[in-house]
Design an enzyme around this catalytic site. Structure first.
Site, PDB file in Angstrom:
ATOM      1  N   SER A  42       0.843  -1.196   0.000  1.00 25.33           N
ATOM      2  CA  SER A  42       0.000   0.000   0.000  1.00 25.33           C
ATOM      3  C   SER A  42       0.875   1.242   0.000  1.00 25.33           C
ATOM      4  O   SER A  42       1.995   1.234   0.529  1.00 25.33           O
ATOM      5  CB  SER A  42      -0.890  -0.007   1.247  1.00 25.33           C
ATOM      6  OG  SER A  42      -1.490   1.250   1.452  1.00 25.33           O
ATOM      7  N   TYR A  66      -1.087  -0.084  10.390  1.00 20.97           N
ATOM      8  CA  TYR A  66      -1.169  -0.581   9.015  1.00 20.97           C
ATOM      9  C   TYR A  66       0.044  -0.147   8.207  1.00 20.97           C
ATOM     10  O   TYR A  66       0.651  -0.952   7.488  1.00 20.97           O
ATOM     11  CB  TYR A  66      -2.450  -0.055   8.377  1.00 20.97           C
ATOM     12  CG  TYR A  66      -2.653  -0.466   6.939  1.00 20.97           C
ATOM     13  CD1 TYR A  66      -2.871  -1.793   6.599  1.00 20.97           C
ATOM     14  CD2 TYR A  66      -2.667   0.480   5.918  1.00 20.97           C
ATOM     15  CE1 TYR A  66      -3.084  -2.175   5.275  1.00 20.97           C
ATOM     16  CE2 TYR A  66      -2.882   0.123   4.606  1.00 20.97           C
ATOM     17  CZ  TYR A  66      -3.083  -1.207   4.284  1.00 20.97           C
ATOM     18  OH  TYR A  66      -3.291  -1.574   2.981  1.00 20.97           O
ATOM     19  N   LYS A  95       2.783  -2.636   6.322  1.00 18.72           N
ATOM     20  CA  LYS A  95       3.043  -2.633   4.883  1.00 18.72           C
ATOM     21  C   LYS A  95       4.469  -2.179   4.563  1.00 18.72           C
ATOM     22  O   LYS A  95       5.067  -2.650   3.589  1.00 18.72           O
ATOM     23  CB  LYS A  95       2.020  -1.736   4.174  1.00 18.72           C
ATOM     24  CG  LYS A  95       0.607  -2.307   4.175  1.00 18.72           C
ATOM     25  CD  LYS A  95       0.531  -3.677   3.496  1.00 18.72           C
ATOM     26  CE  LYS A  95      -0.895  -4.130   3.305  1.00 18.72           C
ATOM     27  NZ  LYS A  95      -1.006  -5.481   2.686  1.00 18.72           N
TER      28      LYS A  95
END
Length: 274
Positions: free
Chosen positions: A147, A160, A164
């Site tokens: 991402s 998050y 990633k």
């Protein structure tokens, strides 16, 4: 013909998180390119729909109800490819994701779950798949779905984004270790029109902000990501490994801000004297 290099005839792919959204799009796209696909997800009805779509178009697909956080399920995914189709050539680590949460509201458990879902599980699947690829096909390709949250500062995405970002580094490290037999690349995905972006796309003001901040003036689609995945999975990218490919509509800053409350002194803080 150069288009032949994008074909996956005779090859077998495993796609995690393939029941909907980006994973569904990749599974269908790789099948359209000739691959037999093993699609993993937690919801049987989602998998059945994907398999039916592929088979109705003349492709081959197998559903494996699975949770990538469970060791036995990870093994079943890889074993299903080998036992059903005799080989494994491609792994797409698509399962992942963690919702936004301000850093000061992020618990230890939430943070560690984000890391386990977004980097630990993909790592363990890479281990299983790489060995199966070498043993059954002589080599293969791993595509990790990352991402842009991994390399842009985005509020409320500490867990998050960290997961990633770790996946990006894992991709580069494994590319060096697994070469020349197994290639490992990642796609850094921007805002794609899936369930995760629904709250933005169904609000006129938020959608207008998102589109204005995206140079291509639209959200991505699962097919946009599937096209990139096909390139990285196919012989067309045979000299590409350790690459972090941005597929994001051209954004260089977050298209949407997710505000977090400012850090303030707590009620228990004592007075500070000079």
């Amino acid at each position: 013909m150069i288009l032949d290099d994008f074909r996956l005839d005779g090859r077998v792919a495993v796609i995690t998180g393939g029941g909907h959204g980006i994973g569904r799009g990749i599974a269908i796209g790789l099948a359209e390119a000739g691959a037999a696909v093993v699609v993993g997800a937690r919801t049987a009805s989602d998998l059945d729909e994907v398999v039916a779509t592929i088979e109705d178009a003349g492709g081959r697909a197998t559903a494996v109800v699975s949770d990538v956080l469970v060791e036995g399920d990870r093994r079943r995914l890889i074993e299903a490819a080998v036992s059903t189709y005799g080989r494994l050539d491609v792994l797409v680590n698509n399962a992942g994701g963690t919702g936004p949460r301000p850093a000061m509201s992020t618990s230890e458990r939430f943070f560690e779950t984000a890391l386990r879902f977004n980097v630990t599980a993909p790592f363990l699947l890479c281990q299983l798949a790489a060995q199966a690829m070498v043993d059954t096909a002589g080599g293969g390709s791993i595509v990790n779905i990352s991402s842009r949250s991994s390399d842009m500062v985005l509020g409320s995405f500490a867990a998050y984004g960290a997961g990633k970002a770790a996946l990006n580094m894992l991709t580069r490290d494994l590319a060096g270790e697994f070469a020349p037999h197994v290639r490992v690349n990642a796609i850094l995905v921007g805002g794609v029109a899936t369930q995760g972006l629904e709250v933005v796309l169904t609000d006129d003001a938020l959608r207008a902000q998102f589109e204005a901040n995206t140079p291509m003036r639209r959200p991505g689609t699962p097919r946009d990501i599937a096209c990139a995945a096909l390139y990285l999975a196919s012989p067309a990218s045979s000299w590409v490994t350790g690459s972090l490919m941005k597929v994001d509509g051209g954004v260089e800053r977050p298209a949407i801000d997710v505000p977090a409350p400012p850090l303030r002194p707590s009620a228990r803080a004592g007075s500070v004297t000079a």
